[in-house]
Design a protein around this motif. Structure first.
Motif, PDB file in Angstrom:
ATOM      1  N   VAL A 130       0.836  -1.198   0.000  1.00  0.00           N
ATOM      2  CA  VAL A 130       0.000   0.000   0.000  1.00  0.00           C
ATOM      3  C   VAL A 130       0.872   1.250   0.000  1.00  0.00           C
ATOM      4  N   CYS A 131       0.577   2.163  -0.925  1.00  0.00           N
ATOM      5  CA  CYS A 131       1.321   3.425  -0.999  1.00  0.00           C
ATOM      6  C   CYS A 131       0.725   4.445  -0.028  1.00  0.00           C
ATOM      7  N   GLU A 132       1.561   5.340   0.411  1.00  0.00           N
ATOM      8  CA  GLU A 132       1.095   6.449   1.236  1.00  0.00           C
ATOM      9  C   GLU A 132       0.937   7.685   0.358  1.00  0.00           C
ATOM     10  N   VAL A 133      -0.231   8.322   0.449  1.00  0.00           N
ATOM     11  CA  VAL A 133      -0.412   9.605  -0.222  1.00  0.00           C
ATOM     12  C   VAL A 133       0.015  10.673   0.778  1.00  0.00           C
ATOM     13  N   THR A 134       1.254  11.126   0.636  1.00  0.00           N
ATOM     14  CA  THR A 134       1.789  12.129   1.547  1.00  0.00           C
ATOM     15  C   THR A 134       1.175  13.489   1.256  1.00  0.00           C
ATOM     16  N   LEU A 135       1.322  14.400   2.205  1.00  0.00           N
ATOM     17  CA  LEU A 135       0.818  15.756   2.000  1.00  0.00           C
ATOM     18  C   LEU A 135       1.521  16.406   0.812  1.00  0.00           C
ATOM     19  N   GLU A 136       2.810  16.135   0.650  1.00  0.00           N
ATOM     20  CA  GLU A 136       3.556  16.706  -0.479  1.00  0.00           C
ATOM     21  C   GLU A 136       2.970  16.220  -1.806  1.00  0.00           C
ATOM     22  N   ARG A 137       2.670  14.921  -1.874  1.00  0.00           N
ATOM     23  CA  ARG A 137       2.095  14.383  -3.106  1.00  0.00           C
ATOM     24  C   ARG A 137       0.694  14.934  -3.344  1.00  0.00           C
ATOM     25  N   ALA A 138      -0.094  15.028  -2.275  1.00  0.00           N
ATOM     26  CA  ALA A 138      -1.438  15.585  -2.409  1.00  0.00           C
ATOM     27  C   ALA A 138      -1.379  17.020  -2.913  1.00  0.00           C
ATOM     28  N   ASN A 139      -0.426  17.796  -2.393  1.00  0.00           N
ATOM     29  CA  ASN A 139      -0.263  19.176  -2.857  1.00  0.00           C
ATOM     30  C   ASN A 139       0.049  19.222  -4.352  1.00  0.00           C
ATOM     31  N   ASN A 140       0.955  18.342  -4.782  1.00  0.00           N
ATOM     32  CA  ASN A 140       1.337  18.306  -6.200  1.00  0.00           C
ATOM     33  C   ASN A 140       0.143  17.953  -7.087  1.00  0.00           C
ATOM     34  N   ILE A 141      -0.649  16.975  -6.638  1.00  0.00           N
ATOM     35  CA  ILE A 141      -1.810  16.545  -7.420  1.00  0.00           C
ATOM     36  C   ILE A 141      -2.844  17.664  -7.477  1.00  0.00           C
ATOM     37  N   TYR A 142      -3.031  18.383  -6.373  1.00  0.00           N
ATOM     38  CA  TYR A 142      -3.976  19.500  -6.361  1.00  0.00           C
ATOM     39  C   TYR A 142      -3.588  20.549  -7.405  1.00  0.00           C
ATOM     40  N   LYS A 143      -2.303  20.847  -7.491  1.00  0.00           N
ATOM     41  CA  LYS A 143      -1.836  21.851  -8.458  1.00  0.00           C
ATOM     42  C   LYS A 143      -2.134  21.407  -9.887  1.00  0.00           C
ATOM     43  N   ILE A 144      -1.918  20.124 -10.155  1.00  0.00           N
ATOM     44  CA  ILE A 144      -2.161  19.603 -11.499  1.00  0.00           C
ATOM     45  C   ILE A 144      -3.654  19.613 -11.819  1.00  0.00           C
ATOM     46  N   ILE A 145      -4.474  19.144 -10.865  1.00  0.00           N
ATOM     47  CA  ILE A 145      -5.912  19.121 -11.081  1.00  0.00           C
ATOM     48  C   ILE A 145      -6.449  20.531 -11.298  1.00  0.00           C
ATOM     49  N   GLY A 146      -5.958  21.483 -10.503  1.00  0.00           N
ATOM     50  CA  GLY A 146      -6.394  22.865 -10.651  1.00  0.00           C
ATOM     51  C   GLY A 146      -6.108  23.407 -12.038  1.00  0.00           C
ATOM     52  N   THR A 147      -4.926  23.110 -12.550  1.00  0.00           N
ATOM     53  CA  THR A 147      -4.548  23.574 -13.891  1.00  0.00           C
ATOM     54  C   THR A 147      -5.423  22.939 -14.961  1.00  0.00           C
ATOM     55  N   LEU A 148      -5.688  21.642 -14.833  1.00  0.00           N
ATOM     56  CA  LEU A 148      -6.487  20.937 -15.836  1.00  0.00           C
ATOM     57  C   LEU A 148      -7.967  21.336 -15.776  1.00  0.00           C
ATOM     58  N   GLU A 149      -8.501  21.523 -14.564  1.00  0.00           N
ATOM     59  CA  GLU A 149      -9.890  21.966 -14.478  1.00  0.00           C
ATOM     60  C   GLU A 149     -10.036  23.397 -14.996  1.00  0.00           C
ATOM     61  N   ALA A 150      -9.003  24.222 -14.807  1.00  0.00           N
ATOM     62  CA  ALA A 150      -9.022  25.578 -15.362  1.00  0.00           C
ATOM     63  C   ALA A 150      -9.105  25.515 -16.887  1.00  0.00           C
TER      64      ALA A 150
END
Length: 217
Positions: free
Chosen positions: A69-89
């Motif tokens: 099982v992988c851990e979704v760290t806060l750093e990874r979550a932050n990175n994914i949020y930035k990518i999702i924000g750009t794509l939803e924009a």
């Protein structure tokens, strides 16, 4: 038409639920035999589900150890949020600048229902309504690659629900603020302001300050 779930789908959901409920924790090896026994199935669908979960970033296949099982760290979550924000924009820009047909009435109704779900402390319902709100404009973009990539990224947050970890009052307030942003997105869609909508979705709605709500602790 009836949609039948495959054995692989059943195993996929079972393992996902085990991770959400913390029966399987980050760094823990997944025992394929235990899953076979629990579901009374052969190893083939179990292996197929594990490979799919691995591709989507939930688990990792380690040589000579198996699936972990992988851990979704806060750093990874932050990175994914930035990518999702750009794509939803990009999705909202496509909807406005290309004149896509968007069901604003449906989005308005979903925003109302989210307000009610917060009042009722029904956080699973809120999560599902929120996904439908975003899917309305993402799918309206008619960009198949964008839709697929966003879907894959959001699946990394295997939590797939919201549950208060500290003060429920503060948690509800955070959700209310988030839904106020949904209302703002609707307002900007109605105004037809593509530039303002793009900035708001990317820089405000998908701000990394919300990323910790997605982590399975």
């Amino acid at each position: 038409m009836i949609n039948y779930r495959s054995l692989t789908d059943i195993v996929y959901d079972y393992i996902s639920e085990q991770i959400r409920n913390k029966a399987l924790k980050a760094g823990e090896k997944i025992n394929e035999n235990v899953i076979c026994d629990a579901l009374k199935i052969s190893r083939t669908p179990v292996r197929e589900a594990l490979i799919q979960l691995s591709k989507e970033g939930y688990i990792e296949q380690i040589p000579r150890r198996g699936f972990v099982v992988c851990e979704v760290t806060l750093e990874r979550a932050n990175n994914i949020y930035k990518i999702i924000g750009t794509l939803e924009a990009l999705a909202v820009t496509d909807c406005l600048e290309q004149g896509k047909i968007l069901d604003l009435d449906a989005m308005r109704q979903l925003a109302h229902q989210m307000d009610e779900a917060i009042d009722q402390k029904n956080y699973d319902l809120y999560y599902n309504l929120q996904n439908r709100f975003h899917s309305t404009f993402i799918e309206a973009s008619d960009n198949e690659d964008l839709i697929r990539i966003l879907g894959s990224l959001k699946k990394i947050f295997i939590k797939q629900s919201y549950n208060p970890t500290d003060s429920e009052e503060l948690y509800q307030e955070a959700l209310r603020m988030t839904n106020e942003e949904h209302w703002k997105i609707l307002e900007l869609f109605e105004a037809g302001d593509a530039a303002a909508l793009r900035r708001f979705v990317r820089d405000v709605h998908w701000n990394v300050k919300y990323a910790d709500m997605e982590i399975v602790i």
